[in-house]
Scaffold this active site. Structure first.
Site, PDB file in Angstrom:
ATOM      1  CG  ASP A 171      -0.109  -0.263   2.516  1.00  3.74           C
ATOM      2  OD1 ASP A 171       1.122  -0.038   2.505  1.00  3.74           O
ATOM      3  OD2 ASP A 171      -0.704  -0.673   3.525  1.00  3.74           O
ATOM      4  CD  GLU A 173       0.803  -6.480   3.019  1.00  2.00           C
ATOM      5  OE1 GLU A 173       0.804  -5.256   2.816  1.00  2.00           O
ATOM      6  OE2 GLU A 173       1.576  -7.029   3.827  1.00  2.00           O
ATOM      7  CD  GLU A 220       0.459   4.309   4.623  1.00  2.00           C
ATOM      8  OE1 GLU A 220      -0.457   4.965   5.187  1.00  2.00           O
ATOM      9  OE2 GLU A 220       1.654   4.627   4.724  1.00  2.00           O
ATOM     10  CG  HIS A 267       6.721   4.289   9.861  1.00  2.00           C
ATOM     11  ND1 HIS A 267       5.926   4.518   8.769  1.00  2.00           N
ATOM     12  CD2 HIS A 267       6.572   2.980  10.146  1.00  2.00           C
ATOM     13  CE1 HIS A 267       5.332   3.385   8.407  1.00  2.00           C
ATOM     14  NE2 HIS A 267       5.711   2.441   9.234  1.00  2.00           N
ATOM     15  NE  ARG A 316       3.983  10.144   3.984  1.00  2.00           N
ATOM     16  CZ  ARG A 316       4.692  11.073   3.350  1.00  2.00           C
ATOM     17  NH1 ARG A 316       4.308  12.328   3.360  1.00  2.00           N
ATOM     18  NH2 ARG A 316       5.772  10.747   2.681  1.00  2.00           N
ATOM     19  CG  HIS A 369      11.083   5.776   9.521  1.00  2.00           C
ATOM     20  ND1 HIS A 369      11.335   6.704   8.544  1.00  2.00           N
ATOM     21  CD2 HIS A 369      10.382   4.783   8.919  1.00  2.00           C
ATOM     22  CE1 HIS A 369      10.806   6.292   7.390  1.00  2.00           C
ATOM     23  NE2 HIS A 369      10.221   5.118   7.605  1.00  2.00           N
TER      24      HIS A 369
END
Ligand code: UD1
Ligand code: UDP
Length: 384
Positions: free
Chosen positions: A96, A118, A132, A209, A211, A242
């Site tokens: 994604d 996936e 995503e 991590h 967003r 990250h």
């Protein structure tokens, strides 16, 4: 012989695509041409190095603090030029990320069939995880073959009207990657981590991590970790942070000077899986970590409001706790001090795969290209 092109760009895509690349390279049915976008750089290269993947094409698109539109346009532009000269018979995209959706769009525009690995994960909220959830729904509109990791993800696709003949349940290739890596006892490059392993120290392993968590929520996570570090002097918090500067700016300031917090660069996958197997509790907003940790019997607290991976929540090894600072402190405290509750979550379960997902992926690909029979699908056991 048909040419198949896996396209990927970030760390988790590389981890989940690596078993497929290996299976394609072993197969005598396909030529495998690997294209990376370079949406990630160091974090992508460290996975390719571990699995011995040498990309045939590298679009090298990474920019510091890149926007979603920049990732999308730079990937489509690079692939557009690539497909003009090198048109594969099928592309494979994973998951994604924006690399994956841009790869699907560019292939679709060139009339190249898209295989989506996936496929079918859904949180049900278009804005979480962002972007995503939208990315994977967009890719589902374009794919010719949908490789769902579980029966839950297959059901999501069928509910959206995808033709059942185009969906195969393979299991998640992350479990293939995990099983081939975790037993290797790869030494830690950072001596502080090797010291923890030798001392048998109790470890809280943390990653973040997403967003939608950057900014206020992530600053709250940093403060929560600082409070846990202060109240649990015998616990060591390990935070492989990250590369995203926005993550570092939010989460790290509250942790300065905490002697029982170890902040590291992103760990190479072999080291990370070893750290997962050593951890007492895992606290994360990662997708892949939610899939791996249950397989190792590690309780996972997920710092999100929802998940597209409900299987391990139903199995009881993953709990959704949101991002509120007080709630994070409270939930970690409960797992550390309520032994019965800890034991109820520390059950090894394998709802996501059995290590054969890449084999099923290549067989499914052969089947749609008329080179093989339809295969038996992955069925999750109730527990490992
Ligand atoms: C991306 C994916 C996300 C996935 C995550 C895995 C999108 C929109 N997001 O998010 O779905 O869960 O990867 O980690 O596709 N950076 C480096 N070097 C690296 C990697 C990142 O410097 O090797 C820095 C750069 O400043 C970059 C920033 O991190 O601009 C963000 O990277 P980006 O790929 O845009 O987003 P992620 O949050 O990593
Ligand atoms: N991972 C890693 N090193 C780290 C942190 C995570 O190799 O320091 C691996 C982890 O085992 C998992 C994957 O990276 O397979 C998850 O990536 P990430 O959390 O960046 O993305 P997501 O899965 O949320 O898309």
């Amino acid at each position: 012989m048909p040419t198949v092109m896996p396209i990927f760009g970030t760390r988790p895509e590389a981890i989940k695509m690596a078993p497929i690349v290996a299976a394609l390279q072993e197969s005598d049915l396909f030529d495998c041409v690997v294209t990376v976008t370079g949406q990630h750089r160091e974090m992508l290269d460290q996975v390719n190095d571990l699995f011995g993947i040498v990309p045939d094409h590298d679009l090298n698109i990474l920019q510091q603090r890149q926007s979603l539109s920049a990732i999308m346009t730079r990937t489509i532009d690079g692939l557009d030029k690539l497909f003009t000269d090198n048109k594969p018979d099928a592309v494979i995209v994973q998951g994604d990320t924006t690399t994956s959706t841009a790869g699907a769009i560019a292939a679709f525009y060139h009339g190249i069939p898209v295989v989506h690995v996936e496929a079918g994960l859904r949180s049900g909220d278009l804005f979480s995880p962002f972007p995503e959830e939208a990315n994977r729904k967009l890719t589902s509109q374009l794919a010719s073959l949908h490789l769902a990791p579980t029966s839950v993800s297959k059901a999501n696709l069928l509910a959206e009207g995808v033709n059942p003949k185009d969906v195969v349940v393979t299991g998640n290739t992350v479990i293939d990657a995990l099983l081939t890596t975790v037993g290797k006892q790869i030494p830690f490059t950072d001596p502080r981590l090797e010291g923890l392993a030798e001392a048998g120290q109790q470890i809280l392993l943390v990653t973040t991590h997403r967003r939608e968590n950057q900014g206020g929520a992530m600053r709250g996570m940093g403060r929560a970790l600082a409070r846990i570090a202060d109240s649990e002097p015998n616990l060591v918090i390990v935070l492989p942070v990250h590369k995203n500067p926005a993550v570092r700016e939010a989460v790290l300031p509250a942790l300065e000077g905490k002697t029982n917090v170890i902040v590291t660069e992103p760990l190479p996958y072999g080291e990370f899986t070893r750290m997962l197997s050593l951890a007492h509790v895992v606290l994360t907003d990662s997708g892949g970590v939610q899939e791996e940790a249950p397989s190792l019997g590690k309780p996972v607290l997920v710092m999100r409001e929802n998940t597209e991976r409900p299987e391990a929540v139903h199995a009881g090894t993953v709990a959704l706790i949101g991002t509120d600072e007080d709630r994070i402190v409270k939930e970690v405290d409960r797992l550390l001090h309520d032994r019965a509750f800890y034991d109820s979550m520390a059950q090894a379960v394998n709802p996501y795969g059995d290590g054969l997902a890449a084999t099923r992926t290549v067989a499914a690909l052969a089947s749609i290209l008329g080179l093989g029979e339809r295969i038996e699908e992955f069925a999750a056991p109730h527990s490992a």
